[in-house]
Scaffold this active site. Structure first.
Site, mmCIF file in Angstrom:
data_model
loop_
_atom_site.group_PDB
_atom_site.id
_atom_site.type_symbol
_atom_site.label_atom_id
_atom_site.label_comp_id
_atom_site.label_asym_id
_atom_site.label_seq_id
_atom_site.Cartn_x
_atom_site.Cartn_y
_atom_site.Cartn_z
ATOM 1 N N GLU A 107 29.289 32.723 37.167
ATOM 2 C CA GLU A 107 28.800 33.866 36.401
ATOM 3 C C GLU A 107 29.497 33.996 35.049
ATOM 4 O O GLU A 107 28.913 34.470 34.084
ATOM 5 C CB GLU A 107 28.940 35.161 37.201
ATOM 6 C CG GLU A 107 27.969 35.279 38.380
ATOM 7 C CD GLU A 107 28.457 34.571 39.640
ATOM 8 O OE1 GLU A 107 29.523 33.915 39.608
ATOM 9 O OE2 GLU A 107 27.758 34.670 40.677
ATOM 10 N N PHE A 156 29.303 44.695 52.835
ATOM 11 C CA PHE A 156 29.464 43.294 52.452
ATOM 12 C C PHE A 156 29.131 43.118 50.966
ATOM 13 O O PHE A 156 28.071 43.523 50.514
ATOM 14 C CB PHE A 156 28.565 42.392 53.305
ATOM 15 C CG PHE A 156 28.657 40.947 52.901
ATOM 16 C CD1 PHE A 156 29.835 40.226 53.075
ATOM 17 C CD2 PHE A 156 27.574 40.306 52.318
ATOM 18 C CE1 PHE A 156 29.935 38.906 52.670
ATOM 19 C CE2 PHE A 156 27.663 38.975 51.925
ATOM 20 C CZ PHE A 156 28.841 38.278 52.112
ATOM 21 N N GLN A 157 30.048 42.540 50.242
ATOM 22 C CA GLN A 157 29.911 42.287 48.806
ATOM 23 C C GLN A 157 29.695 43.550 47.983
ATOM 24 O O GLN A 157 29.081 43.519 46.923
ATOM 25 C CB GLN A 157 28.810 41.258 48.516
ATOM 26 C CG GLN A 157 29.180 39.882 49.042
ATOM 27 C CD GLN A 157 28.295 38.776 48.516
ATOM 28 O OE1 GLN A 157 27.127 38.980 48.221
ATOM 29 N NE2 GLN A 157 28.851 37.579 48.402
ATOM 30 N N LYS A 167 19.867 47.372 46.074
ATOM 31 C CA LYS A 167 18.835 46.495 46.630
ATOM 32 C C LYS A 167 17.564 47.275 46.968
ATOM 33 O O LYS A 167 16.451 46.794 46.740
ATOM 34 C CB LYS A 167 19.382 45.785 47.868
ATOM 35 C CG LYS A 167 18.578 44.538 48.199
ATOM 36 C CD LYS A 167 19.299 43.610 49.161
ATOM 37 C CE LYS A 167 18.375 42.472 49.551
ATOM 38 N NZ LYS A 167 19.012 41.523 50.473
ATOM 39 N N MET A 210 48.258 25.615 21.366
ATOM 40 C CA MET A 210 48.650 26.810 20.636
ATOM 41 C C MET A 210 49.885 27.467 21.264
ATOM 42 O O MET A 210 50.764 27.945 20.549
ATOM 43 C CB MET A 210 47.491 27.810 20.595
ATOM 44 C CG MET A 210 47.746 28.997 19.706
ATOM 45 S SD MET A 210 48.137 28.503 18.019
ATOM 46 C CE MET A 210 46.575 28.753 17.197
HETATM 47 C C1 LIG Z 1 41.680 32.678 29.559
HETATM 48 C C2 LIG Z 1 42.868 32.463 28.723
HETATM 49 N N1 LIG Z 1 44.054 32.156 29.293
HETATM 50 C C3 LIG Z 1 45.134 31.936 28.508
HETATM 51 C C4 LIG Z 1 45.066 32.041 27.163
HETATM 52 C C5 LIG Z 1 46.306 31.834 26.299
HETATM 53 N N2 LIG Z 1 46.132 30.684 25.397
HETATM 54 C C6 LIG Z 1 45.755 30.804 24.117
HETATM 55 S S1 LIG Z 1 45.618 29.357 23.339
HETATM 56 C C7 LIG Z 1 46.092 28.506 24.699
HETATM 57 C C8 LIG Z 1 46.197 27.022 24.693
HETATM 58 C C9 LIG Z 1 44.903 26.367 24.503
HETATM 59 O O1 LIG Z 1 45.071 25.012 24.769
HETATM 60 P P1 LIG Z 1 43.919 23.989 24.540
HETATM 61 O O2 LIG Z 1 42.662 24.485 25.152
HETATM 62 O O3 LIG Z 1 44.357 22.647 24.964
HETATM 63 O O4 LIG Z 1 43.696 24.049 22.972
HETATM 64 P P2 LIG Z 1 44.698 23.634 21.781
HETATM 65 O O5 LIG Z 1 45.485 24.861 21.430
HETATM 66 O O6 LIG Z 1 45.556 22.537 22.270
HETATM 67 O O7 LIG Z 1 43.791 23.246 20.685
HETATM 68 C C10 LIG Z 1 46.348 29.382 25.764
HETATM 69 C C11 LIG Z 1 46.816 28.969 27.077
HETATM 70 C C12 LIG Z 1 43.800 32.392 26.606
HETATM 71 N N3 LIG Z 1 43.627 32.552 25.303
HETATM 72 N N4 LIG Z 1 42.731 32.575 27.400
#
Ligand SMILES: Cc1ncc(C[n+]2csc(CCOP(=O)(O)OP(=O)(O)O)c2C)c(N)n1
Lengths: 586, 210
Positions: A75, A137-138, A187, A501
C-alpha cells in the site's frame, strides 16, 4: 443475484450521471464510489484489495473500461504512486486500501502528501459498522490515526452518504492548498443499496474557504516595496506549480527583472536555463542564492513556506530584508518568517495583480552578483562534480549526461539522500511538473512507486527515477508492479554502497563514526531481470553515456545501476544550526 | 478589543505568556475535537480547559479553549485551527476582552451543613445554591471565575467536602459584533444552500435589549 441487478440498472445510471437530474436508481455504495470517480474524471486507481474493501473491488470488475486499476505490491507503493500521478498530471491521485494493515500502510504516504500539498483521495475499507470499536478482525481506528496527516478525513457508515462525501473529498483535496483526503467506508456501506440520484460535484462547503479573498491594499503595499527596492530577490516554491501559475510567474519575473531562486519543490516552475533563474535554495542549494538572501533588501517569497531546510537558522535569516510573502494558506504567513507584507491568495490571482503594479526594471549589477557566486561555485565544485576526469564516477556526472540526452524534457523522480540533492541541483527542466521528489517528509522508498505513478499521470513524457542503494531497497517490491502493468520507467540506481547522506553527516559532524550506514546490495540487474526488467551496471566513465542512451532508447522499463564514489559528499552545505550565509563549499 | 485573526494589522506580539480564550465556531462533526486537540498537543501546549456546545446557529458548535501562551503562539495556533475544513471562524481574546464563567459543584455532608449555620451564610456570600438536598449529602452549585469558586472549596473543605467538580470555561466576547454577522458575510461572498439563518439574531435590536 445483486450483481445482475446492478448491471441491469447501468444504462439508466449513465444518463443519471450525465444529467445529474436522475430518476432514482438503486445502487450499492461500492458502485456509488466508482460512479463518483467516473464523474470526477479519474482514470487511474492505485490499490491493493482485501476483505474489507472487497465489495468495491467487486464493483470495479464492471468498470474496467472506465477505470484503470494498478495493482501495487504494498500500500505504501500505492500511495506514493498516486502521489507521483498527482504531481506529474496536476490531478487528484486515487488509492484503494483495505482495513487495518492495508490502511496503516498508507500512513507514510499520507504524511508525505500532507507536507508536500499533494491532492489525493484515499479510500479505505473498514469493518461492518456494527463491529466498530470491538477490535474486530483487521479493525483499526483509521480515522484517528490519519487525522494529523490528512487535510480532511471522514468515515462513511451509511451508503447514502457516499455521493456527497466523495464530492466533498475531491473538492477538498484539489482546492486551496491541496492535500490528501481519506474516506474510510464500512463494509455494510459498500454493500448496501440506496436510492441514487446521480452525482453532483461539490464546489462549496460552508466552513471551507479554500482561497482567501485577495486584499488589494496588500498587493499595492507589496508593489510599492518592490518598486522601491534596489536588490530585490524572489524565492519561489511549489505554490506556483500547484496554482498552475507558471506563466503568470514568468511574466512577473520578466517584467520586474528580479532574480529568482527555487525550493526543491518549486524546481521547474521557471525553466532552469532562464536568465533570471539563479538556482536552488537551502541546505544543499546554490552558493549565490543562499548568501545573497542575507543581502537583498526586499525578499519576495512566492508559494513557499520557509522550511527549515531552506532558511537554516531563523534568527539570522534575511534580517536586513523587507519580506513579502505570497501564499494561499494564511497559516503559512508569519509562521516561520515574519512578513512585512503578507499577500494571501492564489498566486494565479495575486501575481497578475502584482505584475500590473510593478515598474519594468532590470538589475544588471545585482543579477551579476549571483553569476559571480555561481562562477565561484562552478570552479571550486560543480566542474569537478559534473565533468570529473579521474577517479570514480560521480552522481553529478550521471545527472549531467542524462540532461544532455533528455534535453531537459524528462520527468525526474528522485528518492531521498545525496542523490536527491544532486538530482535536484543538476537536473535540467524545460517545463513544470518535472521534478518529483519527497520534499517535506524526505521519505526514502518514495521514488520507485512515485515514478510508476508519474508515468501514468504523464504517459507521453519520459520518466527517469534516480534512487540510492538504500532507498531502492525500501520499496523494491514495486518492480512487480512494473512487471505486471508494463509501465515504462527508467530506473537509475546510484550505488555508493552506503546510506550516503547519513554517512556524510557522520563524517562531518560525528567524527567519521560510521554507525550502520554500510549497506549491502543484491545484484540489482539480476533482481530486475527476475521481474522481467532488463538492466545494466556501469562502473567505468567511458561506458556511462552509452549505457544511459541504451536505457533511454529501450522500449519499456529499464534499470541502470551506476557505481559511484563511495565517500563523495554533497556540497555546498549549510550545516545544521548555521545561517544561510555560512554555506560551505567544502 | 476583539482580535479577529483574519486581520493582518495585528497587535504586536507580547513575548510574555498569559491566559487566552480561544473561541472556535465549527460544523458539528465527529472527529473535529481530535483535530483541534492535536493542534495543541503537537506543539506541546497544554489546554487548561475546553468546552464544546451548540451555539445560536443550528448545527454549528462553539468550542471554548483556555490556554496559557504568548500571543504569537496563540495566533499561529488559531490560524492552524481555522485551516481545518469544518472550522468557520476562530477568535482569541485576553481575559479583559471577554465575559466568562465556570460552573462548580460541591458535595458536602448534609449533617455538617445543617449543624454549621455559618456555612449557609457563606454560601449566600458566594452566590451558591443547593441543587440537591438529601439526608446524607447536599450538592451546591456556584459559578464564577476560578478564584471565586476556589474560595468556596477552601471554605467547604473545612466542613467535610466530599466531592468537587468544575466545568470548563465558557466565554462571551465583549466587543464582538457576533459571529452570525460574519457568517452572513461569508455566505454573501459564496452563497450555499445550507446556511441556516437565525431569525432572532436577524432582529437582535428588538430581541436583545437590556
Ligand atoms: C524512510 C526513511 N528512513 C530513514 C531516512 C533517513 N535517511 C535520509 S537519507 C538516508 C540515506 C539514503 O541512502 P541512499 O538511499 O543509499 O542514498 P544516498 O544518500 O547514498 O544517495 C537515510 C537513511 C529517511 N529519509 N527515510
Amino acid at each position: 443475484m445483486s450483481e445482475t441487478l446492478d448491471i441491469l440498472v447501468e444504462p439508466t445510471l449513465k444518463t443519471a450521471v450525465a444529467t445529474t437530474t436522475a430518476e432514482e436508481v438503486s445502487l450499492s455504495g461500492s458502485r456509488a464510489v466508482l460512479e463518483a470517480f467516473v464523474a470526477e474524471g479519474v482514470d487511474t486507481i492505485f490499490g491493493y484489495p482485501g476483505g474489507a474493501i472487497m465489495p468495491i473491488y467487486d464493483a470495479l470488475y464492471d468498470y474496467h473500461d472506465k477505470l484503470k486499476h494498478i495493482l501495487v505490491r504494498h500500500e505504501q507503493g500505492g500511495i506514493h504512486a498516486a502521489q507521483g500521478y498527482a504531481r506529474s498530471s496536476g490531478r487528484v491521485g486515487v488509492v484503494f486500501a483495505t482495513s487495518g494493515p492495508g490502511a496503516t500502510n498508507l500512513i507514510t504516504g499520507l504524511a508525505d502528501a500532507m507536507i508536500d500539498s499533494t491532492p489525493l483521495v484515499c479510500i479505505t475499507g473498514q469493518v461492518f459498522a456494527h463491529l466498530l470499536g470491538t477490535d474486530a478482525f483487521q479493525e483499526v481506528d483509521v480515522l484517528n490515526i490519519t487525522t494529523p496527516v490528512t487535510k480532511w478525513n471522514y468515515q462513511v457508515t451509511d451508503a447514502k452518504e457516499i455521493p456527497a462525501v466523495l464530492a466533498k473529498a475531491f473538492h477538498i483535496a484539489k482546492t486551496g492548498r491541496p492535500g490528501p483526503v481519506l474516506i474510510d467506508i464500512t463494509k455494510n456501506a459498500q454493500l448496501d443499496k440506496f436510492a441514487y440520484h446521480g452525482y453532483t460535484k461539490c464546489n462549496h462547503i460552508r466552513s471551507y474557504r479554500p482561497k482567501p479573498i485577495v486584499r488589494k491594499e496588500y498587493i499595492q503595499q507589496a508593489a510599492q516595496l518592490i518598486n522601491e527596492a534596489k536588490q530585490p530577490f524572489v524565492l519561489f516554491g511549489q505554490g506556483v506549480i500547484l496554482g498552475k501559475a507558471e506563466k503568470e510567474f514568468r511574466t512577473f519575473i520578466e517584467k520586474s527583472g528580479i532574480p529568482a531562486a527555487w525550493t526543491i519543490l518549486g524546481a521547474g516552475a521557471l525553466p532552469t536555463d532562464h536568465p533570471l533563474n539563479v538556482g536552488m535554495l537551502g541546505m544543499h542549494g546554490n552558493y549565490g542564492p543562499n548568501v545573497l538572501t542575507n543581502e537583498c533588501d526586499v525578499l519576495i517569497a512566492i508559494g513557499m513556506r520557509f522550511d527549515d531546510r531552506v532558511t537554516g537558522r531563523l534568527d539570522k535569516y534575511a534580517k536586513q530584508a523587507k519580506i513579502i510573502h505570497l501564499d494561499i494558506d494564511p497559516s503559512e504567513i508569519d509562521k516561520n518568517v515574519k512578513a512585512t507584507v503578507g499577500v494571501w491568495g492564489d498566486c494565479k490571482e495575486t501575481l497578475p495583480l502584482l505584475t500590473e503594479l510593478v515598474t519594468p526594471r532590470v538589475y544588471p549589477q545585482w543579477v551579476e552578483r549571483f553569476y559571480t557566486y555561481r562562477k565561484i561555485e562552478e570552479e571550486s565544485l560543480i566542474e569537478k562534480e559534473l565533468n570529473p576526469l579521474v577517479g570514480q564516477l560521480t552522481m553529478g556526472e550521471v545527472v549531467h549526461q542524462l540532461n544532455a540526452l533528455t534535453k531537459g524534457d524528462a520527468i525526474i523522480v528522485s528518492d531521498v539522500g545525496q542523490h536527491q540533492m544532486i538530482a535536484c541541483r543538476y537536473a535540467k527542466f524545460n517545463q513544470s511538473r518535472s521534478n518529483i521528489t519527497s520534499g517535506g517528509a524526505g521519505t526514502m522508498g518514495f521514488a520507485l512507486p512515485a515514478a510508476i505513478g508519474a508515468k501514468f499521470g504523464a504517459e507521453d513524457r519520459p520518466v527517469v527515477a534516480i534512487i540510492g542503494d538504500g532507498g531502492i531497497q525500501m520499496t523494491i517490491q514495486e518492480f512487480g508492479t512494473i512487471m505486471q502493468s508494463g509501465v515504462n520507467v527508467k530506473i537509475i540506481i546510484l550505488n555508493n554502497q552506503f546510506l550516503g547522506m547519513v554517512r556524510q553527516w557522520q563524517q562531518l559532524f560525528h567524527d567519521k563514526r560510521y554507525s550502520f550506514v554500510d549497506i549491502a546490495s543484491p545484484d540489482y540487474v539480476m533482481v530486475a531481470k527476475g521481474y522481467g526488467i532488463p538492466g545494466n551496471k556501469v562502473t567505468e566513465r567511458d561506458e556511462l553515456q552509452k549505457a544511459l542512451q541504451t536505457m533511454l532508447d529501450h522500449d519499456g522499463s529499464y534499470l541502470l545501476e551506476v557505481m559511484v564514489g563511495k565517500e563523495d559528499n554533497v556540497f555546498p552545505m549549510v550545516p545544521q544550526g548555521c545561517s544561510v550565509s555560512e554555506i560551505r563549499l567544502k | 478589543m476583539s482580535t479577529l485573526i483574519h486581520k493582518a494589522d495585528q497587535i504586536v506580539a507580547a513575548p510574555t505568556k498569559q491566559e487566552f480564550t480561544i473561541t472556535v465556531y465549527a460544523e458539528n462533526q465527529i472527529g473535529l475535537l481530535v483535530r483541534i486537540a492535536i493542534i495543541f498537543s503537537r506543539r506541546k501546549i497544554n489546554i487548561e480547559s475546553i468546552n464544546s456546545s451548540p451555539c445560536e446557529i443550528e448545527s454549528i458548535s462553539r468550542f471554548t479553549l483556555v490556554i496559557h501562551e504568548t500571543e504569537e503562539v496563540v495566533r499561529k495556533v488559531c490560524r492552524q485551527i481555522e485551516k481545518q475544513v469544518e472550522v468557520l471562524k476562530v477568535y482569541y481574546n485576553t481575559n479583559d476582552e471577554i465575559i466568562w464563567q465556570e460552573l462548580a459543584l460541591y458535595k458536602v455532608s448534609t449533617n455538617e451543613i445543617a449543624e454549621k449555620v455559618k456555612v449557609e451564610r457563606l454560601l449566600r456570600e458566594y452566590g451558591a445554591r443547593a441543587v440537591v438536598i438529601r439526608k446524607d449529602y447536599t450538592v451546591f452549585e456556584a459559578s464564577g471565575h476560578r478564584e471565586e469558586t476556589d474560595k468556596l472549596v477552601d471554605v467547604l473543605s473545612e466542613v467535610g467536602l466530599i466531592e468537587f467538580v468544575r466545568s470548563a470555561r465558557v466565554a462571551i466576547i465583549k466587543a464582538s459584533a457576533g459571529f452570525h454577522e460574519k457568517l452572513r458575510e461569508f455566505e454573501a461572498e459564496q452563497p450555499s444552500e445550507e446556511v441556516v439563518e437565525n431569525e432572532y439574531l436577524n432582529r437582535n435590536e428588538e430581541v436583545f435589549t437590556m
